[in-house]
Structures are given as structure tokens and as C-alpha cells.
Design a protein around this motif. Structure first.
Motif, short mmCIF file in Angstrom:
data_model
loop_
_atom_site.label_atom_id
_atom_site.label_comp_id
_atom_site.label_asym_id
_atom_site.label_seq_id
_atom_site.Cartn_x
_atom_site.Cartn_y
_atom_site.Cartn_z
N SER A 155 0.84 -1.19 0.00
CA SER A 155 0.00 0.00 0.00
C SER A 155 0.88 1.24 0.00
O SER A 155 2.10 1.16 -0.04
N GLY A 162 -0.72 5.18 -3.51
CA GLY A 162 -1.84 5.86 -4.12
C GLY A 162 -1.88 7.34 -3.93
O GLY A 162 -0.86 8.00 -3.76
N ASP A 205 -9.59 7.97 -2.57
CA ASP A 205 -9.23 6.65 -3.10
C ASP A 205 -8.00 6.10 -2.39
O ASP A 205 -7.13 6.84 -1.97
N ASP A 243 -5.01 3.09 -3.07
CA ASP A 243 -4.47 2.20 -4.08
C ASP A 243 -3.59 1.13 -3.45
O ASP A 243 -3.02 1.33 -2.38
N ARG A 248 -0.82 -2.28 -4.78
CA ARG A 248 -0.20 -3.12 -5.80
C ARG A 248 -0.36 -4.56 -5.32
O ARG A 248 0.20 -4.93 -4.30
N THR A 252 -2.34 -2.95 -10.22
CA THR A 252 -2.56 -1.76 -9.41
C THR A 252 -4.06 -1.58 -9.32
O THR A 252 -4.75 -1.53 -10.35
N SER A 265 -7.41 0.37 -7.39
CA SER A 265 -7.88 1.54 -6.67
C SER A 265 -9.27 1.25 -6.13
O SER A 265 -10.11 0.69 -6.83
#
Length: 147
Positions: free
Chosen positions: A53, A56, A63, A65, A67, A141, A143
Motif C-alpha cells: 500500500s 496511491g 481513493d 491504491d 499493488r 494496481t 484503486s
């Protein structure tokens, strides 16, 4: 972080089964009742390898984001069969619709959006007891709105 690794993995599993027309187990080989092809080789096995994390939007943005790292092992009775199935898996993840830039095979995650995909690593083919496995790792990735 509000991205569910399990939800991402389930969405990827569904995408792979549709795009390759072969069964995909989640953490283990598919069962005889798995759709679309059960335990008939070739098939793939999907492993959730965790996520990172903090990649983002800025603090306070709506939001979050992440990976998400996934491994797909393509299983075959020959090296060629495992490699061919790995080609189909790679194509399923990375193929784009010509002229649009959109991915050809959507990954529909409940409550989130896949905004990037990449092939992280390919370990190639290995063999154990006459079963060939071709290993690939992908990064998505993702979101999702904060809860």
C-alpha cells in the motif's frame, strides 16, 4: 487500505477461466467439478502473494491504491504444453483492444477498479514427477474508495 486481495484474486481467477477456456484453481489445483475443464490438463493455479500500500493518492484523497502481486502457475504434461498455456495466461492479462488502449479481458473486482497491469517476473518451466509448471508473476494496481 481498503483493497481486498481475496476479491482481486477471485476476479483474476474468473478472468483467466474465461480468457483461456481452462480451469484455474485458487491456491491449489482445480477440482474435478471446477469449470470449465475440471482437472483436465492444461490448467492454471493462482496464488495471492500479498500487496503493498502507500502508492496511491495523497493523504485525504477519497481513493486508496494497492499493488497486488499474483502468481500463476500453468500446468501441463509436457514443457511445450505448459509454455503454450503460459502464453495464453500472459495474453489474458496483457492483451489490449487495438486502437483503444483498453485491456481485452476485464478484471471486475467488487468495490474496486484495476487501473494497471504488468508482468513482474517469469520463472519459466520446471518439472516434478513428469508434471511441467511454467511460473509467471503479475502485478495489478488496484484503486478502491476508502471505507
Amino acid at each position: 487500505m481498503s483493497v481486498s486481495g481475496r476479491q482481486v484474486a477471485l476476479a483474476v481467477q474468473a478472468m483467466l477461466q474465461t480468457a483461456t477456456a481452462r480451469s484455474c484453481g485458487y491456491g491449489t489445483a482445480p477440482t474435478s467439478t471446477s469449470l470449465p475443464t475440471g482437472t483436465v490438463i492444461p490448467y492454471s493455479v493462482l496464488y495471492e502473494l500479498g500487496q503493498a500500500s502507500g502508492i496511491g493518492p495523497a493523504f485525504g484523497d477519497s481513493d486508496a491504491d494497492a499493488r497486488v502481486l499474483l502468481q500463476v502457475s500453468s500446468v501441463g504434461t509436457t514443457a511445450e504444453q505448459a509454455s503454450l498455456h503460459a502464453d495464453k495466461v500472459r495474453q489474458a492479462f496483457l492483451a489490449r483492444v487495438p486502437g483503444s488502449g483498453q485491456f481485452a479481458n476485464p478484471i471486475s473486482v467488487v468495490g474496486a477498479t484495476v487501473i494497471g497491469r504488468e508482468l513482474d517476473r517469469e520463472d519459466g518451466t520446471s518439472v516434478v514427477s513428469s508434471t511441467y509448471t511454467y511460473v509467471q508473476r503479475f502485478v495489478l494496481t488496484v484503486s478502491a474508495p476508502n471505507s
